[in-house]
Design a protein around this motif. Structure first.
Motif, PDB file in Angstrom:
ATOM      1  N   HIS A  85       6.795   9.712  -3.834  1.00 45.49           N
ATOM      2  CA  HIS A  85       6.874  10.702  -4.912  1.00 45.49           C
ATOM      3  C   HIS A  85       7.399  12.008  -4.319  1.00 45.49           C
ATOM      4  CE1 HIS A  85       4.236   8.256  -7.482  1.00 45.49           C
ATOM      5  NE2 HIS A  85       3.372   8.174  -6.487  1.00 45.49           N
ATOM      6  N   GLU A 120      -0.148  -0.138  -5.864  1.00 46.95           N
ATOM      7  CA  GLU A 120      -0.424   0.588  -7.109  1.00 46.95           C
ATOM      8  C   GLU A 120       0.802   0.416  -8.024  1.00 46.95           C
ATOM      9  OE1 GLU A 120      -1.810   4.664  -6.788  1.00 46.95           O
ATOM     10  OE2 GLU A 120      -2.592   4.567  -8.827  1.00 46.95           O
ATOM     11  N   ASP A 137       2.481   2.023 -10.044  1.00 48.61           N
ATOM     12  CA  ASP A 137       3.565   3.006 -10.224  1.00 48.61           C
ATOM     13  C   ASP A 137       4.736   2.714  -9.279  1.00 48.61           C
ATOM     14  OD1 ASP A 137       1.798   3.769  -8.174  1.00 48.61           O
ATOM     15  OD2 ASP A 137       2.316   5.879  -8.330  1.00 48.61           O
ATOM     16  N   HIS A 138       4.522   1.820  -8.310  1.00 42.94           N
ATOM     17  CA  HIS A 138       5.627   1.426  -7.420  1.00 42.94           C
ATOM     18  C   HIS A 138       5.899  -0.079  -7.427  1.00 42.94           C
ATOM     19  CE1 HIS A 138       5.168   5.475  -5.931  1.00 42.94           C
ATOM     20  NE2 HIS A 138       3.900   5.214  -5.676  1.00 42.94           N
ATOM     21  N   HIS A 178      -3.658   5.972  -0.451  1.00 46.60           N
ATOM     22  CA  HIS A 178      -5.032   6.130  -0.842  1.00 46.60           C
ATOM     23  C   HIS A 178      -5.625   4.810  -1.334  1.00 46.60           C
ATOM     24  CE1 HIS A 178      -3.800   6.250  -5.247  1.00 46.60           C
ATOM     25  NE2 HIS A 178      -2.771   5.979  -4.529  1.00 46.60           N
ATOM     26  N   PHE A 188      -1.044  11.118 -14.926  1.00 48.48           N
ATOM     27  CA  PHE A 188      -0.901  10.230 -13.780  1.00 48.48           C
ATOM     28  C   PHE A 188      -2.208   9.459 -13.597  1.00 48.48           C
ATOM     29  CE2 PHE A 188      -0.715   9.214  -9.242  1.00 48.48           C
ATOM     30  CZ  PHE A 188       0.577   8.737  -9.153  1.00 48.48           C
ATOM     31  N   HIS A 229       2.521  -0.254  -0.899  1.00 49.00           N
ATOM     32  CA  HIS A 229       1.175  -0.533  -1.413  1.00 49.00           C
ATOM     33  C   HIS A 229       1.349  -0.976  -2.855  1.00 49.00           C
ATOM     34  CE1 HIS A 229       1.237   3.299  -3.468  1.00 49.00           C
ATOM     35  NE2 HIS A 229      -0.045   3.285  -3.780  1.00 49.00           N
ATOM     36  N   TYR A 283      -1.172  17.115  -6.102  1.00 45.35           N
ATOM     37  CA  TYR A 283      -1.160  15.661  -5.875  1.00 45.35           C
ATOM     38  C   TYR A 283      -2.243  15.285  -4.857  1.00 45.35           C
ATOM     39  CZ  TYR A 283       0.540  11.038  -4.628  1.00 45.35           C
ATOM     40  OH  TYR A 283       0.622   9.692  -4.385  1.00 45.35           O
ATOM     41  N   ASP A 308       2.629   6.896  -0.436  1.00 45.61           N
ATOM     42  CA  ASP A 308       2.078   8.054  -1.155  1.00 45.61           C
ATOM     43  C   ASP A 308       1.822   9.259  -0.242  1.00 45.61           C
ATOM     44  OD1 ASP A 308       2.125   6.945  -3.668  1.00 45.61           O
ATOM     45  OD2 ASP A 308       0.018   6.378  -3.684  1.00 45.61           O
TER      46      ASP A 308
HETATM   47 FE1  FEO Z   1      -0.751   5.045  -5.036  1.00 50.29          FE
HETATM   48 FE2  FEO Z   1       2.065   6.446  -6.085  1.00 50.29          FE
HETATM   49  O1  FEO Z   1       0.817   5.131  -6.028  1.00 50.29           O
END
Ligand code: FEO
Length: 402
Positions: free
Chosen positions: A229, A86, A88-89, A148, A26, A84, A196, A167
């Motif tokens: 997540h 990042e 991954d989303h 974050h 990750f 946000h 996490y 997150d």
């Molecule tokens: Fe801060 Fe799951 O991305």
């Protein structure tokens, strides 16, 4: 890889669950042997739909839209919220948006700049307290920067009491199918959630505490937390909130974490000996090889330890590099605040490992209370002295533990 699947979590509210077993690390840092889940959500009313977030591009935009079609006609998506940026989303949002007919995209001001910078995508800026309307439904914007990333907002769906928490309240672990907190192995979920937190969120723990306080003061009629997540929470929200609050405060239990490096087994033998001494006096001792243990579990154990014992051989005059890497993560995340550390160094001919390690642990926030150095493996008289040192360390450490 298991397929994406979906589930209804409220009236016309759909959870789009996208498991990822192919990403090994990750953020390309943290090992995730159990994978990770990307959660997007759809809120519908009449002819309109709001899509909240998307997925990492382990899925193609075309696959994602094919999946959306199981739930709704994509042209109904008139709004997309980026909680946000990042990737991954957010990495599918530009292409999905183009293909479903360019709905209005919403984000915070900073997220707007990041979306432009990363993906050349424009968003409409919303602010704390604003409302996003989907047909007759209302979602309140709650800006919570630094959870974050600095660009984060949450959405609260008023008529169903659902908080889309980005997150916050997330966990590692890919899901075979979408499940609630009361339908999963809760202890395993809490381990995934703590890992996490320790890896992705811990550096921003003060911001998370402020965020929890802010959300608490809003007086929401909260029924469900839908994170980006992990599982969706409905039954154990107070318990999970309490755990998250405790982790954010780095609250110490009567627990010691021992981390060692060893090239040829001598220092490992010393670490195991130290553990056997510590275990006579303290309920929980976690032992980690800096090479073999996953860094997620090492950091996770440190979150609630009262003290950390680091045992390193001297490598080319310095700290054993895999152990050095862990200490650097502790320094970056300032994870020693309120905790004690002890340092044990073995060497054959020289080096400055002890002073280096002590200095960096102090920078990580630890109070370094005991430092020992031995040439090769300590002799019998040294070991008797070492036992006394460890007892002194324990006494100091446990005085402050809960
Ligand atoms: Fe801060 Fe799951 O991305």
């Amino acid at each position: 890889m298991p397929s994406p699947s979906w589930r209804i979590i409220g009236r016309d509210v759909y959870w789009l669950s996208m498991p990822d077993y192919s990403t090994k690390f990750f953020e390309n840092i943290w090992p995730i042997p159990g994978g990770v889940n990307y959660n997007a959500y759809l809120v519908a009313d009449g002819s309109e739909c709001l899509l909240i977030d998307s997925s990492k591009n382990v899925y193609a935009a075309e696959e994602f839209i094919g999946f959306l079609k199981q739930v709704t006609e994509p042209s109904r998506i008139r709004h997309i919220a980026v909680l946000h940026t990042e990737p991954d989303h957010s990495s599918l949002i530009g292409e999905v948006s183009n293909r479903v007919g360019n709905p209005v995209l919403y984000s915070t001001l900073r997220a707007s700049a990041f979306m432009r910078s990363m993906f050349n995508v424009e968003t409409r800026v919303v602010k704390d307290g604003d409302t996003i309307r989907v047909g007759g439904r209302r979602l309140r914007v709650i800006e919570l920067p630094w959870i974050h990333w600095p660009d984060t907002m949450l959405l609260y769906l008023e008529d169903e009491g659902i908080l889309f928490s980005s997150d916050a309240f997330g966990a590692f672990g890919a899901l075979e199918k979408p499940v609630f907190d009361d339908e999963t192995d809760f202890e395993q979920y809490m381990r995934n959630s703590k890992e996490y937190f320790a890896t992705v969120v811990a550096a921003y723990r003060q911001m998370v505490l402020r965020a929890l306080d802010k959300v608490g003061k809003l007086g929401l009629n909260l029924r469900i937390i839908a994170p980006a997540h992990g599982v969706v929470l409905r039954s154990r929200i107070p318990e999970i909130t309490e755990a998250l609050t405790s982790w954010c405060g780095l609250k110490s239990k009567r627990k010691i974490t021992v981390i060692y490096g060893s090239m040829y087994g001598f220092t490992e033998r010393l670490a195991r000996h130290a553990c056997s001494i510590l275990k006579k006096r303290v309920e929980e001792v976690a032992l980690h090889s800096s090479v073999e243990s996953g860094v997620n579990s090492v950091l996770s154990d440190i979150v609630d330890s009262a003290g950390v014992l680091l045992i390193t051989p001297t490598y080319e005059g310095n700290v054993f590099p895999p152990l050095s890497n862990i200490v650097e993560l502790l320094r970056i995340k300032k994870m020693g605040v309120g905790k004690f550390a002890a340092v044990t160094v073995t060497k054959l001919w020289g080096g400055t490992a002890a002073s280096q390690l002590s200095a960096r642990l102090s920078e990580a926030g630890f109070e370094v209370s005991h430092v020992c150095e031995y040439v090769n493996y300590p002799g019998e008289r040294d070991l008797t002295e070492y036992e006394k040192v460890l007892q002194g360390f324990l006494q100091k450490t446990l005085e402050k533990a809960e």
